[in-house]
Design an enzyme around this catalytic site. Structure first.
Site, mmCIF file in Angstrom:
data_model
loop_
_atom_site.group_PDB
_atom_site.id
_atom_site.type_symbol
_atom_site.label_atom_id
_atom_site.label_comp_id
_atom_site.label_asym_id
_atom_site.label_seq_id
_atom_site.Cartn_x
_atom_site.Cartn_y
_atom_site.Cartn_z
ATOM 1 C CG ASN A 158 -0.455 -0.080 2.496
ATOM 2 O OD1 ASN A 158 0.737 -0.295 2.653
ATOM 3 N ND2 ASN A 158 -1.290 0.088 3.507
ATOM 4 N N GLY A 234 3.277 -5.072 7.070
ATOM 5 C CA GLY A 234 2.412 -5.924 6.261
ATOM 6 C C GLY A 234 1.392 -6.645 7.115
ATOM 7 N N GLY A 235 1.012 -7.828 6.667
ATOM 8 C CA GLY A 235 -0.034 -8.571 7.360
ATOM 9 C C GLY A 235 0.515 -9.692 8.229
ATOM 10 N N GLY A 238 4.063 -11.159 9.046
ATOM 11 C CA GLY A 238 4.928 -10.585 10.083
ATOM 12 C C GLY A 238 4.963 -11.458 11.328
ATOM 13 C CD GLU A 253 2.143 -0.130 10.267
ATOM 14 O OE1 GLU A 253 0.923 -0.199 10.012
ATOM 15 O OE2 GLU A 253 2.962 0.488 9.564
ATOM 16 C CB CYS A 287 -2.212 -0.940 8.691
ATOM 17 S SG CYS A 287 -0.827 0.075 8.334
HETATM 18 O O1 G3P Z 1 -0.926 1.031 6.069
HETATM 19 C C1 G3P Z 1 0.292 1.516 6.450
HETATM 20 C C2 G3P Z 1 0.288 2.600 7.478
HETATM 21 O O2 G3P Z 1 1.569 2.880 7.872
HETATM 22 C C3 G3P Z 1 -0.607 3.759 7.200
HETATM 23 O O3 G3P Z 1 -0.050 4.979 7.011
HETATM 24 O O4 G3P Z 1 -0.076 7.383 6.515
HETATM 25 O O5 G3P Z 1 -1.947 5.960 5.728
HETATM 26 O O6 G3P Z 1 -1.704 6.455 8.142
HETATM 27 P P1 G3P Z 1 -0.990 6.268 6.838
#
Ligand code: G3P
Length: 478
Positions: A158, A234-235, A238, A253, A287
């Site tokens: 993403n 990732g998912g 991890g 994360e 996420c």
């Molecule tokens: O999905 C990854 C995460 O780090 C989201 O980042 O900037 O969309 O809150 P942001």
């Protein structure tokens, strides 16, 4: 088409001797857009060797010089924003404007990292022995921060550029070398980003980017004895990595099921705007997306009405048109989302819009009256589908949030700051946002999840510190 993008090792672009490649499917057309090399384990071994020797020299390179190179890479990356954004549009169907934002944000992150690094790494501590019982003032202790060695960076689809540089820049400023394994969807964007570091003139072998199949080189990379630290976003993979990894620092994360708790006194227009932004930007594939709304029954009708009015205005279509809602990353992801939707349908959720899907494109959908027996109450769709659970007390909302196996972020909407603070304390998540949707940025803020949402804390300062180790020298006086 036809061409296979080369991987990056020893300061050069190379073809894999495996003769194999990996196809990257454009989520919108569902046809092969690009191909990348399927690197072999032998090639990974070579990359690890050069990463190790390049790191030794890099650690001796003055900090200000390391910072200078990072600033250069940041500037080059920003100059290349248009072609990189185009790759993001084709590989991960990120809306055109957001794709440009991702690249610019990445350039800013690199520069900030260089600035932060020269400060925090330019300082150490001085301790004296006589503060501990039984000691005379005969020992002086000097501390400094030394690099860990080779950092393995694994970003997700993403943010293939931004979540790569959020690992690369702290690693490099701290004197580490980098082996990057980009996600397949997003690999070409990542290779292009790496090219910017190449143009900036970093030493050979310091940065490498290996592409390939997870089944072939995934475990091989994460369990490789040459790796001194893994930074992964990732998912579920991890969780598997953290069980198999060597005894090295891990920064993870993973997923989230970020709750949005709405109290009776909340500004409902503000809440609705944040639910749209938080739940539907990049089609919910973040996420930190709002993944469940927990609203007090007395204001639920009014809130749902406001959100529905805004959902109706979301444009749905290809990323090239800068549509708000674009195709989700893969067919299997779309099928998974559809599975959650049909489960909710079967169990009696209220569909605020009609469920509609064409290929990987799923129209935005708000599901009202979701109950805890529905899968969508707990699982993350990673798509433009958002459940609303009506609650009769704040405790009910907090309990739902804390019953999740995830604990990334959460948010609470109320005008009563005292209540907000108490709720924030009670929510078992890494961050609680008061009166705004969850978000990782600004990128120097600490960013962390608890439970299945992660290990360690990110954000520029925390990542730099995490990618170093404290070294002490003690001077013993006679
Ligand atoms: O999905 C990854 C995460 O780090 C989201 O980042 O900037 O969309 O809150 P942001």
């Amino acid at each position: 088409e036809g061409d296979v993008y080369k991987y990056y090792a020893d300061g050069e672009w190379k073809k894999s001797s495996s003769g194999k490649n990996v196809a990257i499917i454009n989520p919108t057309t569902r046809k092969t857009q690009y191909k990348v090399q399927a690197c072999s384990q032998e090639e990974v071994n070579k990359v690890m060797d050069s990463a190790k020797s390049a790191q030794k020299l890099w650690a001796k390179t003055p900090l200000w010089k390391r910072a200078e190179l990072l600033h250069k890479a940041a500037a080059i990356l920003k100059e290349h924003k248009a072609p990189i954004a185009e790759c993001l549009v084709k590989e991960i169907a990120k809306p055109a404007k957001d794709a440009v934002t991702e690249v610019v944000r990445s350039g800013d992150l690199i520069s900030y990292c260089a600035e932060e690094g020269v400060r925090i790494l330019g300082e150490g501590k001085f301790l004296v022995s006589d503060s501990f019982p039984g000691n005379e003032r005969t020992k002086y202790c000097l501390t400094s921060k030394i690099p860990l060695g080779v950092i393995l960076a694994i970003p997700p689809f993403n943010y293939p550029v931004n979540l790569a540089v959020s690992k690369i820049a702290p690693a490099l400023i701290a004197g580490n070398s980098i082996v990057l394994k980009p996600p397949t969807q997003g690999a070409v964007s990542a290779l292009h980003m790496v090219h910017c570091f190449h143009l900036a003139g970093f030493p050979k072998g310091l940065i490498s980017c290996v592409t390939g199949k997870g089944s072939e080189i995934g475990d091989f990379l994460t369990m490789h004895p040459g790796v001194n630290c893994i930074s992964f976003t990732g998912g579920d993979t991890g969780i598997a990595i953290s069980k198999k990894a060597n005894m090295i620092p891990l920064q993870m994360e993973l997923g989230g099921k970020d709750a949005c708790i709405v109290l009776e006194d909340a500004d409902l227009d503000l809440v609705a705007a944040n639910i749209i932004k938080g739940g539907f930007s990049y089609s919910g594939q973040r996420c930190t997306a709002v993944k469940v709304v927990l609203v007090m029954e007395s204001v639920a009708d009014a809130l749902v009405e406001k959100v529905n009015a805004k959902v109706a205005k979301l444009s749905v279509g290809p990323p090239e048109n800068d549509s708000d809602i674009t195709p989700v990353v893969s067919e299997s992801s779309a099928n998974f989302i559809e599975g959650l939707v049909s489960d909710a349908k079967q169990k009696g959720a209220t569909f605020c819009q009609e469920y509609k899907r064409e290929g990987n494109l799923i129209w935005p959908l708000l599901l009202d009256n979701v109950r805890p027996d529905m899968r969508i109450a707990w699982e993350e769709p990673f798509g433009p589908v958002l459940p609303v659970i009506r609650i009769n007390s704040v405790e009910e909302g907090i309990n739902h949030c804390n019953a999740s196996n995830f604990g990334l972020q959460g948010c609470v909407f109320t005008k009563d700051v005292n209540k907000a603070m108490l709720i924030s304390d009670a929510m078992e998540t890494g961050t609680v946002q008061i009166n705004s949707a969850p978000a990782r940025g600004p990128d120097h803020f600490p960013f962390q999840g608890i439970k299945d949402s992660g290990i360690g804390s990110q954000g520029i300062t925390n990542s730099i510190n995490m990618m170093t180790k404290v070294k002490t020298t003690v001077i013993n006086l006679p």
